[in-house]
Design a protein around this motif. Structure first.
Motif: not given
Ligand code: GLU
Ligand code: ZN
Length: 455
Positions: A146-153
């Motif tokens: 699993k890969i996570t994009l920590y998106d601020g929006v």
């Protein structure tokens, strides 16, 4: 230190979505006392054009979005991108793929006819020997993770790596792909915050994989929902409202467009109007909205009208002169003089610089009107002419008295005198009041214009 960037591809004029992206990056960096960099992504030799590079930079200047340092040209860095691809290959994070276009096309077709989303199948992933054939370099995406994009929006976006194919880093002609170049340059430029359009979310995941393999510090990502047209569709060229140029040419002021773009997908309490200083002071990333914004053309125009009314008149005139030079014609200095002196009248009811141009056109573009005078109105037009001839200079009171007396004496309505007079003096049906027109033209010119029509 916070370092942001705007990374347009010079394959077209600056899009307003791009302008907003640039603005957000600029404001955030200034708010944080950081840096805002411009990176021209000109690696696509076919589609990149010098005129678009210039146009993009000019538009940013026009909007007052100033970048720090010198503009950075991605094409100058290609060797560095290639080096990283080779490093990834040496470290076994990437591999050579010898599949031909034909083979790939066939597999894509098969996937399509089976209704399966096509991903490169990894045929060459485990090849040990080198072949004397053309190849591309692909990133080896780890499976079953699993890969996570920590998106601020948008919040955290978790994705199964099995849905990301082993994407190409280096093409067979040794040119780097966008994802490789963008990741390498973001690292080289020490970008801390990547703020850009929603359409790059999947790219972000691919870029993160490169960062992870290279053990680089991953920037924070903020993907801003796109701007839609008034009818809710994706904004296209045909909307005639998709580039900053589209707004500039109808006489939208840069402050107005900038203020509009600021509020498109971002808010601060219910504040509507922001000075440049305020926009820097209040801008933050947490108030970026999660849903797409809709373009509202009437809103842009009414903001523009607000600024036309409230802007320092000297600045308004500067904008107006530049506008006419660029999109209309060079005005002679006498006309500019007259317009400058009377801008408070000429800007009345104007929503755009184009409206001011039209309102002023009787000064520099006077068209004589045929048939404005008829047997009926000729009598009182004549009376008006005889009376104002006696004036040495413009006098509001006296001209009002003259008009009132003529209206009374002939038992007519004011518009019976006013309409033909306006037509004669300006060639326009819509124009400032008669008294204002005479003030702007001066008594002599007004007398000449009336004289010409009556005799
Ligand atoms: N050149 C890309 C574009 O114009 C830049 C994307 C990015 O900001 O990484 O969409
Ligand atoms: Zn292959």
């Amino acid at each position: 230190m916070v370092i942001t960037r705007f990374a347009p591809s010079p394959t077209g004029e600056l899009h307003i979505g791009g302008a907003r992206t640039a603005l957000f990056n600029y404001l955030y960096s200034k708010n944080q006392n950081g840096k805002f960099l411009l990176r021209i992504e000109d690696t696509d030799k076919e589609r990149s054009k010098k005129i678009y590079e210039d146009q993009i930079i000019n538009s940013l200047n026009w909007l007052g979005i100033n970048f720090d340092d010198k503009a950075f040209y991605q094409s100058k860095n290609i060797q560095k991108h290639i080096d990283i691809a080779e490093k990834l290959y040496e470290n076994n994070f990437a591999y050579k793929c010898y599949c031909t276009q034909d083979e790939l096309d066939k597999k894509r077709e098969t996937a399509k006819s089976n209704n399966i989303n096509y991903l490169y199948d990894g045929t060459c992933r485990e090849l040990k020997e080198n072949r004397d054939l053309p190849y591309v370099i692909r990133l080896k995406v780890e499976k079953n993770k699993k890969i996570t994009l920590y998106d601020g929006v948008q919040g955290n976006i978790e994705i199964d790596t099995n849905t990301i194919e082993d994407f190409i880093l280096l093409r067979s002609d040794n040119t780097p792909t966008y994802n490789l170049s963008a990741a390498v340059d973001d690292n080289l430029m020490n970008i801390t915050h990547v703020i850009r359009g929603d359409d790059h979310k999947i790219n972000a995941l691919k870029q993160i994989l490169i960062f992870q393999y290279m053990k680089w510090k991953i920037p924070k990502y903020f993907h801003v929902p796109l701007i839609h047209s008034e009818n809710g569709k994706k904004l296209s060229k045909r909307d005639n409202a998709s580039t900053t140029e589209d707004y500039k040419k109808i006489g939208i002021l840069p402050v107005a467009l900038r203020n509009y773009l600021l509020r498109l997908g971002w808010s601060y309490k219910d504040k509507e109007i922001f000075s440049d200083e305020e926009s820097i002071k209040y801008f933050n990333l947490k108030n970026i909205g999660k849903s797409p914004s809709k373009l509202d053309f009437e809103r842009i125009k009414s903001l523009n009208e607000f600024y036309i009314k409230n802007l320092d008149e000297k600045i308004l005139i500067e904008n107006f002169i530049l506008y006419t030079k660029f999109y209309k014609k060079n005005l002679d200095s006498n006309s500019i003089d007259i317009i400058t002196k009377n801008i408070n009248i000429l800007k009345n009811k104007a929503k755009t610089l184009e409206d001011i141009y039209v309102n002023s056109s009787f000064i520099f573009d006077y068209q004589q009107i045929k048939n404005a005078v008829n047997s009926k109105n000729k009598t009182y037009l004549n009376q008006f002419l005889e009376e104002i001839k006696k004036l040495n200079s413009y006098d509001y009171e006296k001209i009002s008295n003259i008009s009132e007396n003529i209206v009374k004496k002939n038992n007519i309505k004011f518009k019976d005198l006013g309409q033909p007079l306006r037509l004669i003096l300006t060639g326009l049906t819509q124009a400032p009041s008669i008294k204002d027109i005479i003030k702007i033209l001066g008594i002599n010119e007004a007398v000449n214009r009336i004289n010409y029509h009556i005799n």
